[in-house]
Design a protein around this motif. Structure first.
Motif, PDB file in Angstrom:
ATOM      1  N   PHE A 344       0.817  -1.210   0.000  1.00 39.22           N
ATOM      2  CA  PHE A 344       0.000   0.000   0.000  1.00 39.22           C
ATOM      3  C   PHE A 344       0.856   1.267   0.000  1.00 39.22           C
ATOM      4  N   GLY A 345       1.834   1.290  -0.873  1.00 41.14           N
ATOM      5  CA  GLY A 345       2.711   2.446  -1.000  1.00 41.14           C
ATOM      6  C   GLY A 345       3.699   2.207  -2.126  1.00 41.14           C
ATOM      7  N   PRO A 346       4.609   3.166  -2.367  1.00 36.71           N
ATOM      8  CA  PRO A 346       5.490   3.120  -3.537  1.00 36.71           C
ATOM      9  C   PRO A 346       6.728   2.247  -3.346  1.00 36.71           C
ATOM     10  N   VAL A 347       6.527   1.024  -2.909  1.00 33.02           N
ATOM     11  CA  VAL A 347       7.599   0.040  -2.732  1.00 33.02           C
ATOM     12  C   VAL A 347       7.227  -1.168  -3.578  1.00 33.02           C
ATOM     13  N   LEU A 348       8.114  -1.590  -4.468  1.00 34.36           N
ATOM     14  CA  LEU A 348       7.774  -2.625  -5.443  1.00 34.36           C
ATOM     15  C   LEU A 348       8.850  -3.712  -5.481  1.00 34.36           C
ATOM     16  N   PRO A 349       8.597  -4.866  -4.874  1.00 37.68           N
ATOM     17  CA  PRO A 349       9.547  -5.980  -4.947  1.00 37.68           C
ATOM     18  C   PRO A 349       9.517  -6.645  -6.326  1.00 37.68           C
ATOM     19  N   LEU A 350      10.672  -7.087  -6.776  1.00 39.22           N
ATOM     20  CA  LEU A 350      10.794  -7.863  -8.005  1.00 39.22           C
ATOM     21  C   LEU A 350      11.115  -9.306  -7.636  1.00 39.22           C
ATOM     22  N   VAL A 351      10.362 -10.228  -8.211  1.00 39.57           N
ATOM     23  CA  VAL A 351      10.553 -11.659  -7.941  1.00 39.57           C
ATOM     24  C   VAL A 351      10.902 -12.332  -9.270  1.00 39.57           C
ATOM     25  N   PRO A 352      12.118 -12.817  -9.441  1.00 42.62           N
ATOM     26  CA  PRO A 352      12.483 -13.446 -10.711  1.00 42.62           C
ATOM     27  C   PRO A 352      11.892 -14.845 -10.843  1.00 42.62           C
ATOM     28  N   TYR A 353      11.586 -15.235 -12.084  1.00 40.58           N
ATOM     29  CA  TYR A 353      11.115 -16.602 -12.333  1.00 40.58           C
ATOM     30  C   TYR A 353      11.796 -17.141 -13.591  1.00 40.58           C
ATOM     31  N   ASP A 354      11.804 -18.459 -13.711  1.00 39.78           N
ATOM     32  CA  ASP A 354      12.442 -19.110 -14.857  1.00 39.78           C
ATOM     33  C   ASP A 354      11.436 -19.593 -15.887  1.00 39.78           C
ATOM     34  N   THR A 355      10.286 -20.086 -15.446  1.00 39.95           N
ATOM     35  CA  THR A 355       9.258 -20.555 -16.374  1.00 39.95           C
ATOM     36  C   THR A 355       7.922 -19.953 -15.992  1.00 39.95           C
ATOM     37  N   LEU A 356       7.010 -19.898 -16.959  1.00 36.30           N
ATOM     38  CA  LEU A 356       5.689 -19.364 -16.674  1.00 36.30           C
ATOM     39  C   LEU A 356       4.974 -20.234 -15.651  1.00 36.30           C
ATOM     40  N   GLU A 357       5.183 -21.541 -15.709  1.00 40.98           N
ATOM     41  CA  GLU A 357       4.575 -22.430 -14.715  1.00 40.98           C
ATOM     42  C   GLU A 357       5.035 -22.067 -13.308  1.00 40.98           C
ATOM     43  N   GLU A 358       6.312 -21.690 -13.186  1.00 40.66           N
ATOM     44  CA  GLU A 358       6.836 -21.284 -11.881  1.00 40.66           C
ATOM     45  C   GLU A 358       6.150 -20.008 -11.394  1.00 40.66           C
ATOM     46  N   ALA A 359       5.942 -19.054 -12.309  1.00 43.67           N
ATOM     47  CA  ALA A 359       5.274 -17.801 -11.940  1.00 43.67           C
ATOM     48  C   ALA A 359       3.833 -18.068 -11.506  1.00 43.67           C
ATOM     49  N   ILE A 360       3.128 -18.913 -12.248  1.00 41.84           N
ATOM     50  CA  ILE A 360       1.750 -19.258 -11.889  1.00 41.84           C
ATOM     51  C   ILE A 360       1.715 -19.954 -10.528  1.00 41.84           C
ATOM     52  N   GLY A 361       2.657 -20.866 -10.305  1.00 43.27           N
ATOM     53  CA  GLY A 361       2.716 -21.561  -9.026  1.00 43.27           C
ATOM     54  C   GLY A 361       2.980 -20.615  -7.871  1.00 43.27           C
ATOM     55  N   TYR A 362       3.807 -19.589  -8.104  1.00 42.98           N
ATOM     56  CA  TYR A 362       4.107 -18.603  -7.060  1.00 42.98           C
ATOM     57  C   TYR A 362       2.827 -17.870  -6.650  1.00 42.98           C
ATOM     58  N   VAL A 363       2.037 -17.459  -7.650  1.00 46.36           N
ATOM     59  CA  VAL A 363       0.784 -16.756  -7.352  1.00 46.36           C
ATOM     60  C   VAL A 363      -0.176 -17.679  -6.608  1.00 46.36           C
ATOM     61  N   ASN A 364      -0.284 -18.915  -7.074  1.00 48.65           N
ATOM     62  CA  ASN A 364      -1.260 -19.843  -6.496  1.00 48.65           C
ATOM     63  C   ASN A 364      -0.882 -20.333  -5.105  1.00 48.65           C
ATOM     64  N   ALA A 365       0.383 -20.181  -4.731  1.00 48.00           N
ATOM     65  CA  ALA A 365       0.809 -20.610  -3.398  1.00 48.00           C
ATOM     66  C   ALA A 365       0.467 -19.575  -2.334  1.00 48.00           C
ATOM     67  N   ARG A 366      -0.099 -18.456  -2.744  1.00 48.86           N
ATOM     68  CA  ARG A 366      -0.400 -17.364  -1.821  1.00 48.86           C
ATOM     69  C   ARG A 366      -1.896 -17.063  -1.809  1.00 48.86           C
ATOM     70  N   PRO A 367      -2.374 -16.300  -0.827  1.00 42.04           N
ATOM     71  CA  PRO A 367      -3.802 -15.961  -0.813  1.00 42.04           C
ATOM     72  C   PRO A 367      -4.225 -15.315  -2.128  1.00 42.04           C
ATOM     73  N   ARG A 368      -5.446 -15.565  -2.531  1.00 46.98           N
ATOM     74  CA  ARG A 368      -5.920 -15.073  -3.821  1.00 46.98           C
ATOM     75  C   ARG A 368      -5.984 -13.548  -3.831  1.00 46.98           C
ATOM     76  N   PRO A 369      -5.413 -12.931  -4.838  1.00 45.90           N
ATOM     77  CA  PRO A 369      -5.283 -11.470  -4.841  1.00 45.90           C
ATOM     78  C   PRO A 369      -6.535 -10.762  -5.326  1.00 45.90           C
ATOM     79  N   LEU A 370      -6.632  -9.491  -4.975  1.00 46.14           N
ATOM     80  CA  LEU A 370      -7.730  -8.662  -5.448  1.00 46.14           C
ATOM     81  C   LEU A 370      -7.593  -8.391  -6.942  1.00 46.14           C
ATOM     82  N   ALA A 371      -6.357  -8.231  -7.411  1.00 49.50           N
ATOM     83  CA  ALA A 371      -6.127  -7.967  -8.829  1.00 49.50           C
ATOM     84  C   ALA A 371      -4.910  -8.746  -9.300  1.00 49.50           C
ATOM     85  N   LEU A 372      -4.899  -9.049 -10.589  1.00 47.33           N
ATOM     86  CA  LEU A 372      -3.741  -9.673 -11.216  1.00 47.33           C
ATOM     87  C   LEU A 372      -3.511  -8.989 -12.550  1.00 47.33           C
TER      88      LEU A 372
END
Length: 465
Positions: A344-372
């Motif tokens: 809730f402010g101007p701080v933006l973490p970057l999370v590197p990924y190697d495959t799209l499946e890995e990126a999808i898995g990262y999102v799905n391992a966390r609470p469902r977001p308000l926006a994607l």
């Protein structure tokens, strides 16, 4: 119970019972008065909000609050009469020639708890839906935006009778008492933590709730994205209102080999968006010293735990004016508070990924977001992300804009909220879609009654075959 709340509520309940099905002419008049209130006082509204934030540019308030508020009201005025129509529904074969229909009916008195980050839009948006549905409404404004809250209460008091719309201002105790009123529906916009308390208070009266919460909304940069454009749109979405937006990108999943390029591009883009940041009045301040300190501590703790802090602006943070230039964080991990809490402010973490499946898995391992948010040109990858993730709403190849579509519902899922509103979806949220069955004078149901004999058994076999 705060003494002034209950009489307000009782007056609205009594008025609602006197006029339980206001015609479209009455609803449209209320919507037009709300529209006139916003149009005629837009300069004063922007000035009050800017003063509450220490600085927020008028243009940002016009774009993010005044414009969508007026659009939402106009949308309701264009379509609300149609939303009110009784809807015919099919009737089971064995019950014909009876008929079935759905009859939209106002719930009665609606409560709306408004957050501080967009105090006009997140008051007027739910209010538009409640008025279109024929309800009375009480609003609780945030104590973090006292100047706007006072102005809005005065303007509403001039344009509406207290038994139509009432605005309540006050501290946390007032908010608790407000949430405890026996509303016919309660809509809360705010944090997940406070949302739990609101739901608990509402449960005392079994008041149905719509919770518009938040969480950590990801942006995924695909390998097929228009990269520089993706960085620009992510930064625009993140720096609007200095990131104090419930659907702002909370972190970015970026291909590992493009992380350094993202940082470099972000510096260039931000310099073009906010040149000479130290004197640039287009950049919004943080709403309060407490929120400023919280954001600064998130960055400091991440740095102490090994994250690299990449500053984008050419000016230092200033606690006095609460101006916090945006920073990117690399080398983050799940143990850091910045990766656990909504930023809730101007701080933006970057999370590197190697495959799209890995990126999808990262999102799905966390609470469902308000926006994607997904930046990608390959249709197959877009379809894969849409099919394999769950979020309150999605914008593809941009940020934030799904919230501005009046014909799309806005709401969360799981920890990011429950229920939805906007447009006809808001009308339905604040209506009882009452099912009505009309029995025909000629019908065969008279055969299905005691005493149960052979005729009944034969008819039962026909039904169950």
């Amino acid at each position: 119970m705060t003494p002034e709340l209950r009489p307000l509520f009782d007056a609205q309940r009594a008025a609602s019972l006197r006029d339980q099905a206001p015609p479209w002419s009455v609803r449209a008049d209320r919507l037009r008065r709300l529209r006139a209130l916003v149009r005629e006082h837009r300069a004063a509204i922007a000035a009050a909000i800017s003063a509450d934030f220490s600085n927020r540019p008028r243009q940002e308030t016009e774009l993010a609050e005044v414009f969508p508020t007026l659009e939402g009201i106009d949308h309701a005025l264009r379509h609300g009469k149609r939303w009110m129509r009784v809807r015919r529904r099919s009737t089971g074969l064995w019950f014909k020639p009876a008929s079935s229909r759905l009859m939209p009916q106002p719930l009665g008195v609606v409560g709306i708890v408004v957050p501080w980050n967009y105090p006009l839009y997140l008051a007027a948006g739910p209010l538009t839906a409640a008025l279109a549905a024929g309800n009375r409404a009480m609003l609780k404004q945030s104590e973090y935006t006292p100047r706007f809250a006072e102005l809005f209460a005065r303007l509403v008091g001039e344009a509406f009778a207290p038994d139509e719309i009432a605005v309540v201002n006050g501290d946390v105790e007032v908010a608790r008492a407000f949430a405890s009123l026996p509303f016919d529906h309660l809509l809360f916009t705010g944090s997940t933590e406070v949302g739990r308390h609101v739901m608990r208070a509402a449960s005392e009266h079994l008041t149905p709730v719509t919770l518009e919460l938040g969480g950590k909304s990801p942006a995924i940069v695909g390998r097929g994205a228009a990269f520089d454009k993706a960085v620009e749109r992510i930064l625009v979405g993140k720096t609007l209102n200095a990131g104090q937006t419930c659907i702002a990108p909370d972190y970015v999943l970026v291909p590992r080999e493009q992380q350094a390029r993202f940082v470099e591009t972000a510096r260039r883009v931000f310099a073009s968006l906010y040149p000479d940041l130290g004197r640039n009045t287009d950049y919004t301040s943080i709403v309060s010293p407490r929120h400023f300190a919280r954001l600064a501590s998130l960055v400091d703790e991440a740095r102490a735990q090994g994250a690299a802090v990449e500053r984008l602006g050419d000016a230092p943070a200033d606690a006095a004016s609460r101006r916090l230039p945006p920073v990117l964080l690399t080398g983050v991990d799940d143990g850091m508070r910045v990766m656990q809490e909504e930023i809730f402010g101007p701080v933006l973490p970057l999370v590197p990924y190697d495959t799209l499946e890995e990126a999808i898995g990262y999102v799905n391992a966390r609470p469902r977001p308000l926006a994607l948010y997904l930046f990608e040109k390959q249709r197959a990858d877009i379809d894969r992300v849409l099919a394999q993730t769950v979020a309150g709403g999605v914008t593809v190849n941009d940020t934030l804009l799904h919230i501005a579509q009046d014909d799309l519902p806005f709401g969360g899922v799981g920890a990011s909220g429950m229920g939805a509103y906007h447009g006809e979806f808001g009308f339905q949220t604040f209506s009882k879609m009452k099912p009505v069955f009309h029995q025909s004078g000629l019908n065969g149901l008279g055969l299905f009654k005691p005493p149960y004999g052979k005729t009944f058994e034969r008819m039962l076999k026909l039904l169950a075959r």
